[in-house]
Design an enzyme around this catalytic site. Sequence first.
Site, PDB file in Angstrom:
ATOM      1  N   SER A 117      -8.323  -0.009  -2.215  1.00  0.00           N
ATOM      2  CA  SER A 117      -7.055  -0.647  -1.840  1.00  0.00           C
ATOM      3  C   SER A 117      -7.127  -1.280  -0.459  1.00  0.00           C
ATOM      4  CB  SER A 117      -5.952   0.414  -1.838  1.00  0.00           C
ATOM      5  OG  SER A 117      -4.796  -0.056  -1.172  1.00  0.00           O
ATOM      6  N   TYR A 141      -2.756   8.195   1.637  1.00  0.00           N
ATOM      7  CA  TYR A 141      -3.198   7.410   0.481  1.00  0.00           C
ATOM      8  C   TYR A 141      -4.358   6.494   0.879  1.00  0.00           C
ATOM      9  CZ  TYR A 141      -3.461   3.538  -2.755  1.00  0.00           C
ATOM     10  OH  TYR A 141      -3.924   2.576  -3.607  1.00  0.00           O
ATOM     11  N   LYS A 145      -8.580   6.510  -0.168  1.00  0.00           N
ATOM     12  CA  LYS A 145      -9.300   5.368  -0.739  1.00  0.00           C
ATOM     13  C   LYS A 145     -10.549   5.075   0.106  1.00  0.00           C
ATOM     14  CE  LYS A 145      -7.027   4.472  -4.408  1.00  0.00           C
ATOM     15  NZ  LYS A 145      -7.683   4.566  -5.725  1.00  0.00           N
TER      16      LYS A 145
HETATM   17  C1  WQD Z   1       5.441  -5.402   0.522  1.00  0.00           C
HETATM   18  C2  WQD Z   1       6.292  -5.978   1.649  1.00  0.00           C
HETATM   19  C3  WQD Z   1       7.672  -4.354   2.774  1.00  0.00           C
HETATM   20  C4  WQD Z   1      10.382  -3.617  -0.588  1.00  0.00           C
HETATM   21  C5  WQD Z   1       1.521  -1.299  -0.835  1.00  0.00           C
HETATM   22  C6  WQD Z   1       0.674  -0.074  -0.557  1.00  0.00           C
HETATM   23  C7  WQD Z   1      -0.162   0.251  -1.683  1.00  0.00           C
HETATM   24  C8  WQD Z   1      -0.984  -0.923  -2.140  1.00  0.00           C
HETATM   25  C9  WQD Z   1      -0.327  -2.275  -1.840  1.00  0.00           C
HETATM   26  C10 WQD Z   1      -2.207  -0.096  -4.003  1.00  0.00           C
HETATM   27  C11 WQD Z   1       6.326  -5.052   2.863  1.00  0.00           C
HETATM   28  C12 WQD Z   1       8.518  -5.415   2.077  1.00  0.00           C
HETATM   29  C13 WQD Z   1       9.345  -4.060   0.217  1.00  0.00           C
HETATM   30  C14 WQD Z   1      11.720  -4.005  -0.296  1.00  0.00           C
HETATM   31  C15 WQD Z   1      10.922  -5.259   1.579  1.00  0.00           C
HETATM   32  N1  WQD Z   1      -1.138  -0.770  -3.525  1.00  0.00           N
HETATM   33  N2  WQD Z   1       9.620  -4.864   1.277  1.00  0.00           N
HETATM   34  N3  WQD Z   1      11.930  -4.814   0.783  1.00  0.00           N
HETATM   35  O1  WQD Z   1       3.528  -1.858   1.611  1.00  0.00           O
HETATM   36  O2  WQD Z   1       2.391  -4.160   1.412  1.00  0.00           O
HETATM   37  O3  WQD Z   1       1.443  -2.192   0.239  1.00  0.00           O
HETATM   38  O4  WQD Z   1       1.057  -2.022  -1.942  1.00  0.00           O
HETATM   39  O5  WQD Z   1      -3.185   0.173  -3.420  1.00  0.00           O
HETATM   40  O6  WQD Z   1       0.745   0.647  -2.702  1.00  0.00           O
HETATM   41  O7  WQD Z   1      -0.197  -0.299   0.506  1.00  0.00           O
HETATM   42  O8  WQD Z   1       3.608  -3.190  -0.549  1.00  0.00           O
HETATM   43  O9  WQD Z   1       5.381  -3.851  -2.099  1.00  0.00           O
HETATM   44  O10 WQD Z   1       5.739  -1.783  -0.641  1.00  0.00           O
HETATM   45  O11 WQD Z   1       5.823  -4.029   0.370  1.00  0.00           O
HETATM   46  O12 WQD Z   1      11.157  -5.989   2.562  1.00  0.00           O
HETATM   47  O13 WQD Z   1      12.708  -3.632  -0.991  1.00  0.00           O
HETATM   48  O14 WQD Z   1       7.642  -6.077   1.194  1.00  0.00           O
HETATM   49  O15 WQD Z   1       8.211  -4.054   4.048  1.00  0.00           O
HETATM   50  O16 WQD Z   1       6.320  -5.856   4.027  1.00  0.00           O
HETATM   51  P1  WQD Z   1       2.781  -2.855   0.794  1.00  0.00           P
HETATM   52  P2  WQD Z   1       5.180  -3.155  -0.791  1.00  0.00           P
END
Ligand code: WQD
Length: 326
Positions: A117, A141, A145
């Site tokens: 990841s 997490y 990885k």
């Molecule tokens: C994306 C962006 C939030 C929800 C995750 C984890 C891990 C990996 C990749 C597997 C961020 C913003 C989110 C909302 C928002 N997957 N957001 N409002 O945190 O980049 O990474 O996914 O390995 O699971 O690392 O993904 O989808 O949680 O957030 O503003 O209601 O959207 O702050 O900037 P993230 P995410």
Amino acid sequence: MSWVITGGAGYIGAHVIRAMAKEGIPVVVLDDLSTGDPDRLPAGVTLVTGSTLDRELLDRVMAEHEVEGVLHIAAKKQVGESVEQPLRYYRENVEGLRVVLEAAAAAGVRRFLLSSSAAVYGMPDVETVTEDTPCAPMSPYGETKLVGEWLVKATGRAHNMGTVSLRYFNVAGAATPELSDPGVFNLVPMVFERLTSGRAPLVFGADYPTADGTCVRDYIHVADVADAHVAAVRRLRDRPDDTELVLNIGRGVGVSVREMLDVIGRVTGLDATGEVVARRAGDPARVVASADLIAKELGWTADYDVDEMIASAWAGWQLRHPSAES
Ligand code: WQD
């Protein structure tokens, strides 16, 4: 010769199975069905229900099937949950991997692919993340990885295996509505949930050092991720003796939260204007992949764009939530 796919009944795994079937590669799925759904699997695919922690079961699977390689996708993957339950995440994601590796080495398996990841990078302070960008995971997490990658590399060297670790960036979309992600743990389904319950989507911070102040990510269609796995399998089949790779899977294109909301509004026809709230702890401003190395080593590049990710994710959401109106 078959490939054992752990976690093959999961959201990512089921797409990988589908891509492997298109390539004509026989598979055996091992899944504990804790989050996996057997209905995702095509008819005729062998499903062994059980845990990656069960060494005897793994030995039986390896003995009963001429195993050409292993794709290890089974893992717990919720960042927030890993902070609350680190011991569970290390047990499932590290000890589970260790047992699978041990059984594979004992059975003389020569090829191993690990689902990793972008979470291994933590908060990279670079325009695009290459595989040489220092890894500083911010969650248990992400740590599991990174440790997993080290374990795979060391085992490959000690036990004559070709190895590939694939670092997924932000995965979205679905090849068919039935294969969509039922989880609501990432941006796209979280926005759908807000919209279909009559509430404005939440924007976790709009004061980041980015063009529009919201976080930028590299979104990749799950069907592209699955095709990258098949490209890695082809490489491992052809060159098990000189393959030790760690590769990003991304598009190399940054998309902000606000831009994603614009696409979601356009695709769903709903008003996806976000409500800006406080930042979420641990969110880096920008995490965008360089996808140059995977293109060079495997000849893989992404096919789908964000509109196709959102359209396919929305079709899946509507299938699972029939009341969701466009
Ligand atoms: C994306 C962006 C939030 C929800 C995750 C984890 C891990 C990996 C990749 C597997 C961020 C913003 C989110 C909302 C928002 N997957 N957001 N409002 O945190 O980049 O990474 O996914 O390995 O699971 O690392 O993904 O989808 O949680 O957030 O503003 O209601 O959207 O702050 O900037 P993230 P995410």
